[in-house]
Enzyme design. Sequence first.
Site, mmCIF file in Angstrom:
data_model
loop_
_atom_site.group_PDB
_atom_site.id
_atom_site.type_symbol
_atom_site.label_atom_id
_atom_site.label_comp_id
_atom_site.label_asym_id
_atom_site.label_seq_id
_atom_site.Cartn_x
_atom_site.Cartn_y
_atom_site.Cartn_z
ATOM 1 N N SER A 175 0.734 -1.562 -0.197
ATOM 2 C CA SER A 175 0.079 0.009 0.022
ATOM 3 C C SER A 175 0.943 1.476 0.000
ATOM 4 C CB SER A 175 -1.308 -0.015 1.265
ATOM 5 O OG SER A 175 -1.515 -1.314 1.692
HETATM 6 N N1 SAH Z 1 -0.359 -5.008 3.996
HETATM 7 C C1 SAH Z 1 0.435 -5.545 3.424
HETATM 8 C C2 SAH Z 1 0.386 -4.750 1.608
HETATM 9 C C3 SAH Z 1 -1.115 -6.180 1.358
HETATM 10 S S1 SAH Z 1 -1.740 -5.897 0.171
HETATM 11 C C4 SAH Z 1 1.932 -4.873 2.977
HETATM 12 O O1 SAH Z 1 2.278 -3.817 3.228
HETATM 13 O O2 SAH Z 1 2.672 -4.922 1.833
HETATM 14 C C5 SAH Z 1 -3.490 -7.449 0.979
HETATM 15 C C6 SAH Z 1 -2.215 -8.731 0.880
HETATM 16 O O3 SAH Z 1 -3.869 -9.106 0.986
HETATM 17 C C7 SAH Z 1 -2.733 -9.334 0.122
HETATM 18 O O4 SAH Z 1 -1.233 -9.740 -0.126
HETATM 19 C C8 SAH Z 1 -3.366 -10.391 -0.533
HETATM 20 O O5 SAH Z 1 -2.447 -11.852 -0.413
HETATM 21 C C9 SAH Z 1 -4.299 -10.986 1.063
HETATM 22 N N2 SAH Z 1 -5.579 -11.208 1.472
HETATM 23 C C10 SAH Z 1 -6.801 -11.134 0.681
HETATM 24 N N3 SAH Z 1 -7.494 -11.823 0.783
HETATM 25 C C11 SAH Z 1 -6.344 -12.315 2.213
HETATM 26 C C12 SAH Z 1 -7.731 -13.330 3.233
HETATM 27 N N4 SAH Z 1 -8.862 -13.598 2.931
HETATM 28 N N5 SAH Z 1 -6.188 -13.828 3.846
HETATM 29 C C13 SAH Z 1 -5.192 -13.216 4.159
HETATM 30 N N6 SAH Z 1 -4.800 -12.564 3.437
HETATM 31 C C14 SAH Z 1 -5.767 -12.172 2.074
#
Ligand code: SAH
Length: 216
Positions: free
Chosen positions: A65
């Site tokens: 993000s």
């Molecule tokens: N906080 C992260 C940004 C992640 S983007 C950072 O700082 O890099 C959102 C993330 O949520 C992705 O890695 C995606 O694979 C994960 N995600 C999506 N659906 C999910 C679920 N049901 N359970 C766990 N993770 C999930």
Amino acid sequence: MLNDTYRHKGLRKQLAALLKEKGIESAEVLKAIETVPRHLFLNSSFIERAYQDIAFPIGAGQTISRPHTVAFQTELLELKRGDKVLEIGTGSGYQTCVLLEMGVKVFTIERQKELFDKTKIFLPSIGYDTKFFYGDGYKGLPVFAPYDKIIITAGAPSIPEALLEQLKIGGRMVIPLGDKVQIMTLIEKTAGRQFEKTEYGEFKFVPLLENKEWGD
Ligand code: SAH
């Protein structure tokens, strides 16, 4: 720390100043942004731009993000040292490190095996260790519940019921709600089945995916 130079530190100071201009008020949050070496979370081709306020691909079709979004969600949580925090969507682990810098305990869940495997090794390698889980964030992590704070870092079509249950009374959950664009939403648990909801404007996230869609 591994390949972290005065130049990188200078760029982080500038980023923290920019986020302050954009409305982030918490000195602790700004300090955490100034401390976590974001350039180490990106593919090398992006390193020059690591400290601009932009999102980046992190593999498996996911993104790290924007720093402003990370800071905004972290600030809304109103973290206190020692808080037990559940994070849904570990991704690159950048947000996880910002949380850890705030002195809280983090339980983080990721559903993409590739990202889970990479991040649970990478974070300790740069000095951040915590509890990593491979699984479906919709279900939360009942074994360690209840949590003081819950942060969801993917766009959720609705609030997962299990997460409401796993939030402490008096606890705060920050969740981007919606399909194409998301409304940053704060949920405060005021009593057993009572919640207060406050909305904080539009953000853009990759989707929170449900179990049935696994295999993508
Ligand atoms: N906080 C992260 C940004 C992640 S983007 C950072 O700082 O890099 C959102 C993330 O949520 C992705 O890695 C995606 O694979 C994960 N995600 C999506 N659906 C999910 C679920 N049901 N359970 C766990 N993770 C999930």
